[in-house]
Write an enzyme that holds these catalytic residues in place. Sequence first.
Site, PDB file in Angstrom:
ATOM      1  N   HIS A   2     -23.350 -51.303 -10.009  1.00  0.00           N
ATOM      2  CA  HIS A   2     -23.487 -50.144  -9.105  1.00  0.00           C
ATOM      3  C   HIS A   2     -23.650 -50.612  -7.662  1.00  0.00           C
ATOM      4  CE1 HIS A   2     -25.454 -47.512 -12.485  1.00  0.00           C
ATOM      5  NE2 HIS A   2     -24.167 -47.229 -12.374  1.00  0.00           N
ATOM      6  N   GLU A   6     -19.073 -43.469  -4.043  1.00  0.00           N
ATOM      7  CA  GLU A   6     -18.537 -44.809  -4.277  1.00  0.00           C
ATOM      8  C   GLU A   6     -17.076 -44.912  -3.836  1.00  0.00           C
ATOM      9  OE1 GLU A   6     -20.484 -44.326  -8.195  1.00  0.00           O
ATOM     10  OE2 GLU A   6     -20.536 -46.505  -8.191  1.00  0.00           O
ATOM     11  N   ASN A  40      -9.700 -46.359  -9.625  1.00  0.00           N
ATOM     12  CA  ASN A  40     -10.725 -46.840 -10.547  1.00  0.00           C
ATOM     13  C   ASN A  40     -10.105 -46.791 -11.938  1.00  0.00           C
ATOM     14  OD1 ASN A  40     -12.913 -47.279 -12.177  1.00  0.00           O
ATOM     15  ND2 ASN A  40     -14.210 -45.698 -11.263  1.00  0.00           N
ATOM     16  N   ARG A  55     -11.689 -50.399  -7.563  1.00  0.00           N
ATOM     17  CA  ARG A  55     -13.019 -50.696  -8.080  1.00  0.00           C
ATOM     18  C   ARG A  55     -12.872 -51.782  -9.138  1.00  0.00           C
ATOM     19  NH1 ARG A  55     -17.519 -46.606 -10.582  1.00  0.00           N
ATOM     20  NH2 ARG A  55     -19.133 -48.178 -10.645  1.00  0.00           N
ATOM     21  N   ARG A  82     -27.658 -46.058 -23.041  1.00  0.00           N
ATOM     22  CA  ARG A  82     -28.069 -47.469 -23.126  1.00  0.00           C
ATOM     23  C   ARG A  82     -29.588 -47.574 -23.184  1.00  0.00           C
ATOM     24  NH1 ARG A  82     -24.746 -48.697 -18.025  1.00  0.00           N
ATOM     25  NH2 ARG A  82     -22.642 -48.281 -18.780  1.00  0.00           N
TER      26      ARG A  82
END
Length: 402
Positions: A184, A388, A11, A95, A245
């Site tokens: 996601h 993940e 990643n 990823r 956010r």
Amino acid sequence: MEKIDIILVINSGSSSLKFTLYNIETETKLASGLVERIGADNANMVYRKGDGAKEEQLVAAPDHSAALRLVTEALVDPAKGVIKSLDEVDAIGHRVLHGGEIFKSSTLVDADVMAQLKKLVPLGPLHMPPNIGGIEACEKIFPGLPNVAVFDTAFHQTMPKSACHYAIPEEYYQKYGIRKYGFHGTSHHFVTLATAEYLGKKPEDLKIITCHLGNGSSIAAVKYGKVLDTTMGLTPLAGVVMGTRSGDLDPAVVFTLLREGMSVDEVDNLLNKKSGLLGVGGVNSNDMRDIISNAEKGVESAKLALDMWTHRLVFYVGAYYALLGGADAIVFTGGIGENSAAARATLIEQFAAIGCDIDPELNATLRGPCTISKPDSKVTALIIPTDEELMIAKETKAVMSK
Ligand code: ADP
């Protein structure tokens, strides 16, 4: 066909490179870690063999290739390594933030795929260059080894146009690809499969609302194994209230701030990095633990941040319940979803209105994978830890086995 046993998952972010090495046959994590602050004088490497203790050291990592080289050296190191030679690695899973509409599933990388990925940079200007850079570094260090791209957007590609197109003239979608993509996806996919397994059912028989609640958060309505809607949009800024956010707001807030003299980058920074729990909570933290402890102490701004977080979450779960025509399960995952009983507890009263009767005692005491709703609850509430990296490794094996 050659066996695919050892898979490296990468990643690659703008200044970090995370890695996990799996034996996918046994689903064992052999080693994991990251190199952070790549390009800075104080680059740092964290390495962990299996489930052992973390080792940390300052390293020289001027770029991602140098960082990857350090990772490979650690993996074959006679003392702390877990493989004898890099030849033991069968494939690398990456990823990748954005697959646009081109990549609806994980894909073996070749020159054509690389060219397509580069075309997608405008949709993910911060993430795509380091994601692509990570693949290029692997091509250099592991020549000839297959690289598989696993996209954060792919699982959401089943959304109908009614859900994923914005109500603006079609030409902006045609010209710039402006629509909702959702993110996601790897986590929502993993949790969908894990929920079905946990319930002893097939994903095709279930209507699930998956809540990935971490620093970045998103919710997905998954009908019979396919995403019907999700909260993030063209970018990961949309939807629920997150760590830093804002989530949803009237788009005219942006024009107003621009007309007040802020630059585009300043508004971008405000909404992505300085809003959400950090911006509202008033405790100089985007961490849910700090928000909750301060809310409990009576800090009004922290209480408000938590109330906003809850409000927006209930709003979407209720909407998705209606869009799905009911739900079999609501699933919590991610750092907050898995670990914060206090954050989940704020949802109990309103979830009851849609027949999801969470047991406060189970919520407070159990750890996932587990059921936290009462036995007679119409909608089952579950905590299902996400993974993940493992999902990327599984996808990589699946692509290689085709
Ligand atoms: P990311 O989106 O960066 O992957 P994570 O899914 O790891 O984030 O979630 C990180 C967040 O999870 C932290 O900011 C923190 O708010 C929350 N978190 C982690 N552990 C706990 C805990 N025990 N209690 C409450 N919140 C927690």
